[in-house]
Design an enzyme around this catalytic site. Structure first.
Site, PDB file in Angstrom:
ATOM      1  N   LYS A  51       0.797  -1.392  -0.110  1.00  0.00           N
ATOM      2  CA  LYS A  51      -0.112  -0.035  -0.094  1.00  0.00           C
ATOM      3  C   LYS A  51       0.815   1.354   0.003  1.00  0.00           C
ATOM      4  O   LYS A  51       0.552   2.166  -0.664  1.00  0.00           O
ATOM      5  CB  LYS A  51      -1.004  -0.035   1.288  1.00  0.00           C
ATOM      6  CG  LYS A  51      -2.015  -0.979   0.988  1.00  0.00           C
ATOM      7  CD  LYS A  51      -2.935  -1.344   2.140  1.00  0.00           C
ATOM      8  CE  LYS A  51      -3.998  -2.545   2.100  1.00  0.00           C
ATOM      9  NZ  LYS A  51      -4.713  -2.982   3.433  1.00  0.00           N
ATOM     10  N   GLN A  95      -5.048  -1.689   9.347  1.00  0.00           N
ATOM     11  CA  GLN A  95      -4.656  -3.076   8.821  1.00  0.00           C
ATOM     12  C   GLN A  95      -5.471  -4.073   9.822  1.00  0.00           C
ATOM     13  O   GLN A  95      -5.120  -4.177  11.008  1.00  0.00           O
ATOM     14  CB  GLN A  95      -3.279  -3.324   8.499  1.00  0.00           C
ATOM     15  CG  GLN A  95      -2.956  -4.652   7.616  1.00  0.00           C
ATOM     16  CD  GLN A  95      -3.569  -4.607   6.201  1.00  0.00           C
ATOM     17  OE1 GLN A  95      -3.760  -3.636   5.647  1.00  0.00           O
ATOM     18  NE2 GLN A  95      -4.184  -6.037   5.727  1.00  0.00           N
ATOM     19  N   ASP A 118     -11.107   2.440   3.692  1.00  0.00           N
ATOM     20  CA  ASP A 118     -11.357   0.891   3.621  1.00  0.00           C
ATOM     21  C   ASP A 118     -12.904   0.453   3.363  1.00  0.00           C
ATOM     22  O   ASP A 118     -13.346  -0.589   3.043  1.00  0.00           O
ATOM     23  CB  ASP A 118     -10.946   0.154   4.753  1.00  0.00           C
ATOM     24  CG  ASP A 118      -9.474  -0.414   4.690  1.00  0.00           C
ATOM     25  OD1 ASP A 118      -9.302  -1.005   3.522  1.00  0.00           O
ATOM     26  OD2 ASP A 118      -9.066  -0.829   5.703  1.00  0.00           O
TER      27      ASP A 118
HETATM   28  N1  GUN Z   1      -6.912  -7.197   5.863  1.00  0.00           N
HETATM   29  C1  GUN Z   1      -7.235  -7.868   4.951  1.00  0.00           C
HETATM   30  N2  GUN Z   1      -7.712  -7.197   3.973  1.00  0.00           N
HETATM   31  C2  GUN Z   1      -7.804  -5.979   4.406  1.00  0.00           C
HETATM   32  C3  GUN Z   1      -8.265  -4.670   3.930  1.00  0.00           C
HETATM   33  O1  GUN Z   1      -8.813  -4.866   2.749  1.00  0.00           O
HETATM   34  N3  GUN Z   1      -7.924  -3.714   4.861  1.00  0.00           N
HETATM   35  C4  GUN Z   1      -7.479  -3.660   5.999  1.00  0.00           C
HETATM   36  N4  GUN Z   1      -7.505  -2.647   6.626  1.00  0.00           N
HETATM   37  N5  GUN Z   1      -7.175  -4.806   6.622  1.00  0.00           N
HETATM   38  C5  GUN Z   1      -7.357  -5.887   5.838  1.00  0.00           C
END
Ligand code: GUN
Length: 293
Positions: A51, A95, A118
């Site tokens: 990211k 996350q 998100d």
């Molecule tokens: N854990 C697995 N997929 C995601 C996601 O798309 N965003 C976040 N914040 N955590 C995750």
């Protein structure tokens, strides 16, 4: 046909970067994404690193806030409060998964929904489910973008979603049934208590597999000509790899690929699209396109 998520993601990142340079030339600030990472889970470390790298590619500012596993819920909530009020931060993510002593739901609900790139906050989930403008969570948005870009027919199609998680299964099922395209499909969601799952899959024109169970979808579950979207990314030990593992999807790729019309590889399918959807949401947040400033 192989769906090349990596190439599409690279194209979209280049488009975003161009847009950002235009914004900057007009005197506006660069979009800014912050990410909160707790602990040292290998998968989460990798995702967050991707990211941050994608932010660089798009010309965004990024901030990574790291905490050890023993961070308290109060400390995390205080950080979220600070990010909510930081005018320079357009959007941020925490996350997942989080350590067990922290309530993920409490953390998600503490995020200002206008910065929830998100799309996990109940305001965004609720708005998505009734078709209002919102931040759509990244993996479902990435999957729909792939279906659109490859012209996979969805109107009236039978779509089977395997898995009912809040992050993928539920939202992608919601989007696939919405009354515009891609979507307008007849959706069935299968999960661990489903009876006759194989038979249900055999009727599907589109299978979206998001269970986290390597090789779960076998050739006998696939109707000839179906489109297969593989969301699985399980790390399985592999002594031939430098890292000691490889990523395994939920689909038995070698056996299913010859039978189907479209298939996403793992890696290089849905994963890169998830990241690029987060970048798109961050751009929308920076431009206040969804929620006015
Ligand atoms: N854990 C697995 N997929 C995601 C996601 O798309 N965003 C976040 N914040 N955590 C995750």
């Amino acid at each position: 046909m192989l769906i090349d998520g990596k190439k599409i993601a690279d194209d979209i990142k280049a488009e975003i970067a161009e847009e950002v340079e235009k914004m900057v030339a007009e005197g506006r600030k660069r979009p800014h994404l912050a990410a909160v990472l707790v602990g040292h889970d290998g998968g989460s470390e990798t995702y967050v690193a991707h990211k941050v790298k994608a932010c660089e590619r798009c010309g965004f500012t990024s901030t990574l806030l790291r905490f050890e596993d023993d961070v308290t819920e109060e400390e995390l909530l205080a950080t979220i409060d600070r990010l909510n009020r930081d005018a320079d931060v357009d959007g941020f993510i925490v996350q997942l998964p989080l350590p067990r002593h922290i309530s993920e739901q409490k953390i998600i609900e503490a995020i200002d929904y206008r910065k929830d790139v998100d799309g996990f906050h109940p305001v965004n989930v609720g708005r998505m489910s009734i078709g209002l403008p919102c931040f759509v969570s990244a993996t479902p948005a990435g999957i729909l973008e792939l279906l659109a870009r490859y012209n996979v027919p969805t109107k009236g199609a039978r779509c089977v979603v395997l898995g009912r998680s809040n992050i993928v299964g539920k939202p992608v099922a919601t989007l696939m049934m919405q009354k515009h395209q891609p979507g307008d499909a007849t959706v069935t969601v299968c999960h661990s208590s489903t009876v006759g799952l194989k038979e249900i899959c055999r009727e599907a024109d589109i299978i979206i597999a998001a269970l986290g169970s390597p090789g779960f979808v076998t050739a006998d579950m696939v109707k000839p000509g179906a489109a297969i979207i593989d969301v699985g990314t399980t790390r399985v030990p592999d002594a031939t790899k430098k890292s000691g593992f490889r990523l395994s999807g939920d689909v038995d790729f070698a056996a299913v690929e010859p039978k189907c019309s479209f298939i996403t590889p793992v890696p290089g399918g849905v994963g890169p699209m998830t990241i690029v959807s987060l970048m798109k949401n961050t751009l929308l947040a920076a431009r206040h396109d969804i929620y006015p400033a």
